[in-house]
Enzyme design. Structure first.
Site, short mmCIF file in Angstrom:
data_model
loop_
_atom_site.label_atom_id
_atom_site.label_comp_id
_atom_site.label_asym_id
_atom_site.label_seq_id
_atom_site.Cartn_x
_atom_site.Cartn_y
_atom_site.Cartn_z
N CYS A 118 0.82 -1.22 0.00
CA CYS A 118 0.00 0.00 0.00
C CYS A 118 0.86 1.26 0.00
CB CYS A 118 -0.95 0.01 1.19
SG CYS A 118 -0.12 -0.17 2.79
N HIS B 147 -1.13 0.92 7.51
CA HIS B 147 -1.69 1.01 6.16
C HIS B 147 -1.56 2.44 5.64
CE1 HIS B 147 -4.07 -0.34 2.80
NE2 HIS B 147 -5.01 0.55 3.01
#
Length: 805
Positions: free
Chosen positions: A317, A765
């Site tokens: 990510c 994330h």
């Protein structure tokens, strides 16, 4: 068939070492499941989509290809489970991911007329049959690289497990009722597997967790392994074992034996605590996590050119978020999409286009910006044998080849571990600059580059300048400038009351400091005192004043918020803070002015400083404090000198370790502090990303111990005038030639945000928010949607576009 026989010389039977591509086109994101399937060159084993295989024939003359086509088949819901997939996140051995099944057909195709022969067929020449069989049976290069990266990140067996010493066999650990031996903590407890001490874990940035007693015990005893109480069950593989010297979760093959030493019957224990990985996952579900991802928002999914998601390759990510913002800029859009076709990039590429950065950047740009792959994903209806329908979600394109080539020179980015988006951004721009080095006009990375000038004013009134180039402005966050101090004070009072009552503060009660971005920018340009600065005008050490400014304003300004700081125990922690960021900023006041009329430059050369620096000088403040503790004055001077005056704690640690040195009472002489440093150790620290000057200073301060030197660097972010902990990873160049860099006014508009949620840049994330077509859009891996409430106050990297008047 005669045509095929006449081209047998162009067919190669692959060797075990050959890389075989059969899952994805080298110049596009076509796969065997695409409408035209894939064509594998039976000479080079490179794969091409139907619209691109002709280019390869024109370039190489290779005529023979294996055509692979996969067609989705509808099967009953109660079909037998598929073989477990190894690449299953967090599950040893994988799991049945219940993916749709496909029928695969093969044909031999000869270009340029696309003459086709079915496979299998006994009429085919043996060489062709052997080649096709080898291609079909081989593990594709794309999957092989991903598999190697993934399995490399599994827990490893601890080097300390097999010969772990165990003492204190009179210690019996009860099955419940545990409590830290040094405080009242009853959760997050770790059992040291050497002496049976039960101690609490590390303290989190928000005050939760433990009180660091387990890590302190390791520093005192060097007992290496500990297991988290509450994670031990009959399934010993699930127990959370941590190795302090290896600084990682590990496997202890003898865990049952080590537990039995303290009377622990693991078969009867129930799980009551989360493992480290589970706790990280749990932290990811809190309010801020949902806010960054805009979870639960009724957002409109978007498709079309410029709105293509990037499939997560496993903790990728950081790369997806960064590339979505980068390819939203005019410079990268023009260079690799508008002004360069896929065919042009392929014709310029070497024999293997999968290893060419220019080709893979062009492939990625066309994949992201054309809209060709930004379409609703196929989805099978629940009813047996129902026709295939679509969903508004998109699968996204998997940037495997791009990741492989951009990470080729960086072992961390080659792994499947989470990485720092800032480090990746700087590494990416550095690689782009290298590949475009001969033509600055083509280099899109220059749109991010700017000059920085540091101005040194000494008491003599004369000035000196240090110049460098950089891609980012790294900003400290002055918490004392928070605008909600009254609310913070009330919250801290409430928190203290709840803690005293044994209660937790709920997420909706938490109040975080709110710091204006303007305060962060002002902190960057504010004057800073430099102690022990050697003035060539005064020929002595003095206190100088340093200010920093920009010599040019780039097309795109990237602000990095230093949310990670060092707390007790030299452990990086993340600041729990909001940054109030306006839509537009004006940094005109930050432009450096250079030498002003009437100012005089400091003289060049520092011969006397060099002479002085060769003589060791102890910081008297450190010496006085050590002497007050009862140590010998001469010994204290040596301790300060040998730790480069790093601080009282470092000097005392050195002193305690060298009390018995035979020369401890010898007079201090020139060079006594040991200027010689093992170059191999310097090289090791350089491989970590530290600057050489800092690496040498750290090794001197730590007596040549690499681990202590690393700690010293993190504990002394201001060890050098020109570098610190955050900017040491910068790709800044030593040159000060900024005459050809883009420049303009100081007004900027916010257009992109890379946000991060997690306790460190290497977990959690990353999500990108980009302003496109007059609205904010969220790019969360393969999810692309209209943003309902972009988290402008939670950014890690802020991207601004210059507004030229």
């Amino acid at each position: 068939m005669e045509l095929l026989r006449s081209n047998l010389s162009r067919v190669r039977i692959p060797e075990p070492t050959n890389r075989i591509y059969k899952h994805e086109c080298c110049v596009s994101f076509e796969t065997p499941r695409s409408e035209g399937g894939l064509f594998v060159d039976m000479t080079t084993f490179l794969a091409f989509g139907k619209d691109y295989v002709g280019w390869n024939y024109e370039k190489t003359g290779n005529p023979v290809y294996l055509h692979i086509k996969q067609t989705r088949k509808v099967v009953p819901e109660d079909r037998p489970s598929k073989k477990p997939t190894l690449l299953a996140i967090g599950v040893e051995g994988g799991f049945d991911n219940n993916e749709p099944q496909y029928e695969e057909t093969h044909n031999i195709v000869i270009l340029p007329d696309y003459v086709t022969f079915p496979f299998p067929s006994v009429e085919l020449p043996e060489k062709v049959r052997l080649t096709v069989d080898a291609i079909i049976m081989a593990e594709g290069a794309e999957k092989k690289e991903q598999l190697a990266a993934w399995t490399a990140d599994k827990k490893h067996v601890s080097a300390y497990a097999m010969n772990l010493p165990q003492i204190g066999n009179d210690v019996i650990v009860p099955p419940s009722g545990w409590k830290c031996a040094k405080c009242d903590k009853k959760d997050n407890l770790w059992l040291n597997l050497t002496d049976g001490m039960m101690l609490c874990g590390r303290k989190n940035f928000d005050g939760t967790g433990g009180n660091n007693h387990a890590i302190e015990h390791y520093k005192e005893t060097s007992y290496p392994l500990a297991v988290k109480l509450g994670t031990i069950t009959a399934d010993l593989e699930a127990a959370d074992v941590f190795s302090y010297p290896e600084d990682d979760s590990v496997v202890d093959p003898l865990l049952a034996q080590h537990l039995a030493f303290f009377g622990i019957d693991f078969s009867a224990l129930q799980k009551t605590e989360m493992t480290t990985a589970e706790r990280e996952l749990d932290q990811n579900t809190n309010f801020d996590w949902n806010r960054i991802q805009e979870s639960g928002q009724d957002s409109e999914l978007i498709h079309g050119p410029g709105y293509t998601g990037l499939a997560n390759l496993g903790n990728s990510c950081y790369m997806a978020a960064t590339m979505q913002v980068v390819f939203s800029t005019r410079s990268f859009n023009s260079r690799y999409y508008i002004n360069q076709s896929l065919k042009t990039a392929f014709e310029m590429a070497p024999a293997d286009p999968t290893v060419d950065l220019n080709m893979q950047l062009t492939k990625l740009a066309h994949g992201m910006l054309s809209g060709k792959y930004s379409v609703p994903a196929l989805e099978k209806d629940a009813e047996e044998n129902a026709p295939i329908s679509t969903t508004n979600k998109q699968e996204g394109i998997p940037p495997r080849m791009f990741k492989a080539v951009i990470a080729a020179s960086h072992p961390e980015f080659s792994s499947m571990r989470q990485q720092d988006a800032l480090e990746f951004f700087l590494h990416f721009l550095d690689q782009v600059e290298r590949v475009n080095g001969r033509s600055s006009a083509l280099d899109p990375s220059r749109s991010f580059k700017f000059g920085i000038e540091e101005r040194i004013l000494c008491p003599s009134g004369k000035v000196g300048f240090n110049k460098r180039l950089d891609y980012i402005l790294s900003l400290n966050i002055p918490l004392h400038e928070a605008t909600n101090k009254e609310e913070l004070e009330a919250f801290h009072k409430l928190k203290a009351e709840k803690i005293s009552e044994g209660k937790d503060v709920s997420s909706d009660e938490i109040v975080r400091p709110r710091v204006p971005l303007a305060a962060c920018l002002a902190s960057y340009s504010a004057p800073e005192e430099i102690q022990d600065y050697y003035s060539t005008a005064m020929k002595a050490k003095t206190t100088a004043l340093k200010t920093a400014g920009l010599t040019s304003f780039p097309d795109y300004l990237v602000l990095h918020m230093r949310k990670f700081v060092l707390e007790e125990g030299w452990v990086p922690k993340k600041l729990d803070v909001y940054i109030d960021v306006p839509d537009t900023i004006d940094i005109s006041y930050m432009r450096s002015k250079g030498l002003q009329p009437g100012e005089e430059l400091l003289p060049d050369g520092v011969p006397e400083a060099e002479v002085e620096s060769s003589n060791p000088v102890a910081n008297e403040d450190i010496v006085v404090q050590l002497v007050s503790m009862g140590f010998n004055h001469l010994h204290c001077q040596k301790a300060a000198i040998n730790t480069s005056n790093a601080g009282v704690e470092e000097a005392m640690n050195w002193l305690l370790a060298h009390m018995d040195d035979p020369d401890i009472d010898a007079p201090i002489s020139q060079g006594a502090h040991g200027n010689e440093v093992d170059q191999s150790k310097v090289d090791t620290l350089l491989s970590f990303g530290f600057q050489e000057e800092i690496a040498r200073k750290a090794l001197k301060a730590s007596g040549g111990d690499i681990e202590k030197a690393t700690d010293w660097i993190f504990n002394n972010p201001d060890a050098s005038v020109s570098s610190d902990m955050d900017t040491s990873i910068s790709s800044s160049k030593p040159t000060s030639d900024d005459t050809e860099l883009p420049d303009g006014g100081g007004r900027y508009r916010l257009f992109g945000i890379v946000s991060h949620m997690g306790t460190s840049t290497h977990c959690g994330h990353y999500v990108a928010h980009v302003q496109k077509d007059g609205r904010w859009v969220i790019f969360n891996d393969n999810k692309v949607a209209a943003s309902v409430n972009p988290p402008k106050d939670m950014g890690y990297l802020y991207f601004f576009e210059r507004l030229d008047s």
